[in-house]
Structures are given as structure tokens and as C-alpha cells.
Scaffold this motif. Structure first.
Motif, PDB file in Angstrom:
ATOM      1  N   CYS A 176       2.105   6.924   4.619  1.00  0.00           N
ATOM      2  CA  CYS A 176       1.172   6.022   5.293  1.00  0.00           C
ATOM      3  C   CYS A 176       1.834   5.486   6.561  1.00  0.00           C
ATOM      4  O   CYS A 176       2.924   4.916   6.495  1.00  0.00           O
ATOM      5  N   HIS A 190      -8.227  -2.817   3.505  1.00  0.00           N
ATOM      6  CA  HIS A 190      -6.927  -2.306   3.962  1.00  0.00           C
ATOM      7  C   HIS A 190      -6.004  -3.472   4.342  1.00  0.00           C
ATOM      8  O   HIS A 190      -6.444  -4.407   5.032  1.00  0.00           O
ATOM      9  N   PRO A 191      -4.741  -3.422   3.915  1.00  0.00           N
ATOM     10  CA  PRO A 191      -3.821  -4.531   4.247  1.00  0.00           C
ATOM     11  C   PRO A 191      -3.712  -4.811   5.756  1.00  0.00           C
ATOM     12  O   PRO A 191      -3.508  -5.959   6.150  1.00  0.00           O
ATOM     13  N   CYS A 205       3.820   5.187  -0.880  1.00  0.00           N
ATOM     14  CA  CYS A 205       3.328   5.029   0.501  1.00  0.00           C
ATOM     15  C   CYS A 205       4.301   5.645   1.510  1.00  0.00           C
ATOM     16  O   CYS A 205       3.904   5.984   2.621  1.00  0.00           O
ATOM     17  N   PHE A 223       1.356   2.971   8.172  1.00  0.00           N
ATOM     18  CA  PHE A 223       1.477   1.511   8.206  1.00  0.00           C
ATOM     19  C   PHE A 223       2.571   1.013   7.244  1.00  0.00           C
ATOM     20  O   PHE A 223       2.828  -0.184   7.171  1.00  0.00           O
ATOM     21  N   HIS A 224       3.259   1.938   6.539  1.00  0.00           N
ATOM     22  CA  HIS A 224       4.114   1.485   5.443  1.00  0.00           C
ATOM     23  C   HIS A 224       5.296   0.628   5.907  1.00  0.00           C
ATOM     24  O   HIS A 224       5.788  -0.210   5.161  1.00  0.00           O
ATOM     25  N   CYS A 279      -5.901   4.074   2.153  1.00  0.00           N
ATOM     26  CA  CYS A 279      -4.859   3.263   1.520  1.00  0.00           C
ATOM     27  C   CYS A 279      -4.748   3.654   0.051  1.00  0.00           C
ATOM     28  O   CYS A 279      -5.774   3.783  -0.638  1.00  0.00           O
ATOM     29  N   HIS A 280      -3.480   3.816  -0.443  1.00  0.00           N
ATOM     30  CA  HIS A 280      -3.282   4.177  -1.854  1.00  0.00           C
ATOM     31  C   HIS A 280      -3.710   3.059  -2.796  1.00  0.00           C
ATOM     32  O   HIS A 280      -3.971   3.312  -3.969  1.00  0.00           O
ATOM     33  N   LEU A 281      -3.774   1.840  -2.289  1.00  0.00           N
ATOM     34  CA  LEU A 281      -4.167   0.720  -3.168  1.00  0.00           C
ATOM     35  C   LEU A 281      -5.583   0.899  -3.711  1.00  0.00           C
ATOM     36  O   LEU A 281      -5.899   0.390  -4.768  1.00  0.00           O
ATOM     37  N   PRO A 303      -2.246   8.654   2.813  1.00  0.00           N
ATOM     38  CA  PRO A 303      -3.491   8.368   2.104  1.00  0.00           C
ATOM     39  C   PRO A 303      -4.694   8.924   2.871  1.00  0.00           C
ATOM     40  O   PRO A 303      -4.756   8.805   4.089  1.00  0.00           O
ATOM     41  N   CYS A 311       3.697  -2.912   5.977  1.00  0.00           N
ATOM     42  CA  CYS A 311       2.681  -3.312   5.007  1.00  0.00           C
ATOM     43  C   CYS A 311       3.238  -4.274   3.962  1.00  0.00           C
ATOM     44  O   CYS A 311       4.243  -3.964   3.314  1.00  0.00           O
ATOM     45  N   ALA A 329       2.084  -4.824   1.154  1.00  0.00           N
ATOM     46  CA  ALA A 329       1.799  -4.338  -0.200  1.00  0.00           C
ATOM     47  C   ALA A 329       2.394  -2.946  -0.431  1.00  0.00           C
ATOM     48  O   ALA A 329       1.965  -2.226  -1.335  1.00  0.00           O
ATOM     49  N   VAL A 330       3.392  -2.569   0.378  1.00  0.00           N
ATOM     50  CA  VAL A 330       3.910  -1.194   0.320  1.00  0.00           C
ATOM     51  C   VAL A 330       4.416  -0.831  -1.084  1.00  0.00           C
ATOM     52  O   VAL A 330       4.986  -1.665  -1.790  1.00  0.00           O
ATOM     53  N   MET A 331       4.173   0.423  -1.481  1.00  0.00           N
ATOM     54  CA  MET A 331       4.619   0.945  -2.777  1.00  0.00           C
ATOM     55  C   MET A 331       5.444   2.201  -2.506  1.00  0.00           C
ATOM     56  O   MET A 331       5.358   2.773  -1.406  1.00  0.00           O
TER      57      MET A 331
END
Ligand code: SF4
Length: 326
Positions: free
Chosen positions: A290, A250-251, A303, A292-293, A322-324, A309, A296, A298-300
Motif C-alpha cells: 500500500c 480509508h485512513p 500493508c 500509504f503504509h 485498503c486491506h482494512l 490493496p 498510515c 492503522a498500518v498492518m
């Protein structure tokens, strides 16, 4: 795997906050703990980490029923605690003790060490009279204090010694499970290792199970078998110690670990810090999607959208939200 000693299912602790003018009062909810599920095996230490205000302490208190959960179940062996009647809860409580962060605030300054440590024995009718005194002497010796400390008062002790008194008081109830709420955070660095070693040797001697709450990941690495990472009242990642420290998924865990100094100077020189931007959002208005977005790296796009997630097992024993890793 044996039956868990502690099982937490969808635990929620929401605190009401009244806002607005008296004639327009509305209630909003601080979601301090928001849907946690995990278990702890007998004899295991689960580390619970995260920044301050993420709900770690509330989780510990809710498991011990010192905080009334808003929803969810907490099992101690087979007994569900949130609906237990007071007498049954009192019996279970004897088996579940808490060590608080501040040894200065958690000891009554007007009681001697002997009465502090003897009190749980009297409350739970475990011993009285000479037997109680003998047991207190034995416990003081076990935690590294002298039986001569029996008649002393808390103010006569150093911080480390006071925390030993707090640990002795917890042991006096003959517990199976102890929640340590940042039990070494208020101590000098030089004393911290001694108290961690003491907790480990007591675990071996008495077969104790720990929930060890901390914000310092380097300490948790020493003591925990598995580690759970919390953010804004939710679990982000849960894995055995080696997987979590060597291969965090997780990031947020990656960012927390990047801040931990490495003892090896060569590796330390190569350590890359991940600096999280912004502050932790208010638990009154957690971000959708999410949680944490907003911070984060690595946010997409997905998210930022519901659903959040799912917290799920992505490898044996390794859970992450996490979606990653979808
Ligand atoms: Fe970051 Fe998205 Fe994973 Fe949340 S779901 S931790 S925002 S990548």
C-alpha cells in the motif's frame, strides 16, 4: 444510470527522469498518475482531492490530452481520446475546457477581455464579426462582468474578476465538460464563495459537467456530487459526497477530513485531528504494497507487502483501496 460523459480506464502518466553521469545515464520514472479508473456522469461534479503533488492536476491535464498519457484510455462520450487523430481531437477539445488556478498567469496581458473571450469562438469557428461581439457581451454578462469591460485589459481587474474572465473564455467554446484545476485557490477567501456559486449556477444553466480539483475539502463538500481522494498518483477512495464525508473508510481520507474545521462550535470542540507522520514519499520510488503504509496510523504487516490493496467497490458506489475493508 446514463452513459458517462467521461470515462477514464487505467490512466497512467509517467515522466522520465534521467539520472547519473553521462556515460552511465539511466532513466527512472516519476509515476505522477498510476492506474486511475473512474467515470463522470453528464451534469455531475466529481471532486478530486489530495495533497499537492499527488497527481490531481496531471490527471485533469491528461483527460484533456494536454498531457500525453503513458497508458490507459480516456473516453469522451464514445470517443477514445488518447488515440484520436488531431482533427477529431480538436473537435472534442472544444467540448472540454479547463479553468486554471492562477487567473494572473492564464490571461494574455496584451489582449483585451473582448479578444480573450472571443478567441475560442474564432478558433472553433463558432461565430465571427458582430455575432461574435454579441455573444461575448452576453457571456460577460452571464459571468457577472459588464459588457463595458470588453475593451479593458486583464491588469485592470481584481483577482476575482480575472477568474470570471477565465470562466467566460471557457464558456465561449460552448463546452460540455470543464476541468477546474484549483479554480479558487488563488483568490481571496471573501471572493471564493462567489466564484463557487457562479460555477454552480453556470452548471445549472448550461448543463455542464465538472471535474473540480482541489486540496480544500470544505470547498469540495459544497460543490461536488461525488469525491475521489488521490495519494501518490492512485485513487484511495471514491464515494458520493455524503458517504465520503460522514463515513470515510480509508485512513488517508479520515486524516484529511480530521483537518477540516466544523462550523458548529460544539462539534468543533470535539474534533480530533489525525496528524500524519512523515512526508509524502517520492513518486520516483513509491513504497511497495500500500503506497500509504509509511504514514498510515492503522498500518498492518500485510500493508508493506505486494500486492497493493485493490481499489474496489465495498458498498454500492463506494470504492476504497485498503486491506482494512477486505
Ligand atoms: Fe493503511 Fe494498510 Fe489500509 Fe494502506 S492498506 S491504508 S497501510 S491499513
Amino acid at each position: 444510470m446514463s452513459q458517462p460523459l467521461i470515462r477514464v480506464e487505467n490512466l497512467k502518466v509517467h515522466f522520465p527522469v534521467r539520472r547519473g553521469l553521462p556515460w552511465q545515464r539511466r532513466t527512472e520514472w516519476v509515476k505522477a498518475v498510476d492506474g486511475l479508473s473512474f467515470s463522470i456522469q453528464p451534469g455531475e461534479t466529481l471532486g478530486l482531492v489530495g495533497e499537492s503533488g499527488c497527481g490531481k492536476s496531471t490527471t485533469g491535464r491528461a483527460i484533456l490530452q494536454l498531457e500525453q498519457p503513458t497508458a490507459g484510455d480516456v473516453y469522451f462520450e464514445d470517443t477514445e481520446l488518447t488515440t484520436s487523430k488531431s482533427e477529431s481531437l480538436r473537435r472534442q477539445r472544444q467540448k472540454m475546457q479547463m479553468i486554471f488556478q492562477d487567473p494572473y498567469a492564464s490571461l494574455n496581458p496584451r489582449m483585451t477581455v473582448g479578444s480573450i473571450v472571443g478567441e475560442p469562438m474564432a478558433v472553433h469557428k463558432l461565430a465571427q464579426g458582430q455575432e461574435k461581439r454579441d455573444r461575448v457581451h452576453h457571456i460577460l454578462d452571464t459571468v457577472g462582468l459588464s459588457p463595458q469591460h470588453y475593451h479593458r485589459y486583464p491588469h485592470e481587474f481584481s483577482g476575482g474578476q480575472r477568474q470570471r474572465v477565465v470562466i467566460a473564455r471557457a464558456l465561449a467554446a460552448d463546452p460540455d465538460f470543464i476541468v477546474g484545476d484549483e479554480p479558487i485557490a488563488a483568490l481571496d477567501v471573501s471572493i471564493q464563495a462567489q466564484v463557487v456559486n457562479l460555477l454552480q449556477s453556470l452548471q445549472q444553466e448550461f448543463g455542464l459537467t465538472y471535474l473540480f480539483i482541489a486540496h480544500d475539502l470544505s470547498v469540495v463538500r459544497h460543490i461536488a456530487d461525488r469525491v475521489a481522494v488521490m495519494y501518490l498518483g492512485k485513487l484511495m477512495e471514491l464515494a458520493d459526497r455524503v458517504s465520503l464525508y460522514e463515513d470515510p473508510l480509508h485512513p488517508y481520507t479520515q486524516a484529511l477530513l480530521s483537518a477540516v474545521p466544523i462550523p458548529d462550535p460544539k462539534l468543533e470542540a470535539k474534533r480530533e485531528r489525525i496528524i500524519l507522520q512523515g512526508d509524502v514519499p517520492s513518486p520516483l520510488h513509491p513504497p511497495k504494497g500500500c503506497c500509504f503504509h509509511t504514514r498510515c496510523p492503522a498500518v498492518m504487516p500485510e500493508c508493506r507487502q505486494d500486492p497493493e490493496p485493490a481499489f474496489r467497490e465495498v458498498r454500492p458506489g463506494h470504492h476504497v483501496a485498503c486491506h482494512l475493508v477486505d
